[in-house]
Design an enzyme around this catalytic site. Structure first.
Site: not given
Length: 219
Positions: A204-205
């Site tokens: 996940e960013c």
């Protein structure tokens, strides 16, 4: 919406079509709905759905400066095709400036550095965009099959980081469902996409992770 109301909404929307879900979401927004995009594969689906219900819906796009040429071309193509009300937000430092000072993009071997990169190049402009557009409902193309973190989510959730109701109308759709929608509506796709803030589709960013809300201030 309360937790019980969100739970009820998820139960009621589970067997609705994505278009029905978008229609429901826009009705909740009272004129303050947005849709976000990064122009990755299949993004044309949610953009088409959103503009079918609200043609002028603001489209929040963080252009971090590291997109490949095909992705920028795809963005321009969809902007014209769907008449997108595109709202681009850029980092406060350009990709060229950042690379000259800090060198190459961190790899997944250096999680801390990758999170810092994401905070500066993606999360900060996204937070700025959300603050400026101030949505009560945020439409996006999250799907259950994308990674382990997203498999724990659902169609509707309240996002504490951005204080908005997050609605994912294609959450339960498969790649085949997405492909069929593109074909049925004569929509383009783009496969040469890479997100340096994620570096890996299983990561996940920070946009949809708890740590993302604090990362900008730290960076």
């Amino acid at each position: 919406m309360t937790a019980s109301e969100i739970s009820k909404a998820n139960a009621e929307l589970r067997n609705k079509s994505p278009l029905e879900i978008v229609t429901w979401a826009v009705a909740q927004a009272k004129g303050r709905a947005i849709v976000s995009t990064n122009f990755r594969p299949y993004e044309a689906v949610v953009l088409h759905l959103a503009t079918q219900v609200q043609p002028d819906i603001p489209v929040l796009w963080v252009d971090h400066g590291y997109n490949r040429p095909a992705t920028y071309q795809h963005a321009e193509q969809l902007k014209k095709l769907l008449k997108l009300n595109l709202k681009p937000f850029l980092p406060k430092i350009s990709a060229a400036h950042r690379d000259a000072i800090y060198a190459e993009i961190p790899s997944t071997d250096d999680e801390a550095a990758l999170k810092d990169f994401s905070a500066v190049m993606k999360l900060e402009p996204f937070q700025r965009g959300m603050k400026e557009l101030a949505p009560t409902v945020w439409l996006l193309a999250l799907r259950k099959s994308q990674n382990e973190n997203r498999s724990q989510m659902d169609i509707v959730a309240y996002d504490e980081n951005y204080k908005a109701l997050k609605v994912s109308p294609v959450f339960y759709w498969s790649d085949a469902d997405m492909e069929n929608y593109l074909k049925q509506n004569n929509l383009p796709n783009e496969w040469d996409y890479f997100d340096p803030a994620k570096a890996d589709d299983k990561r996940e960013c920070g946009l949809h992770a708890t740590w993302g809300g604090k990362a900008v201030a730290k960076a």
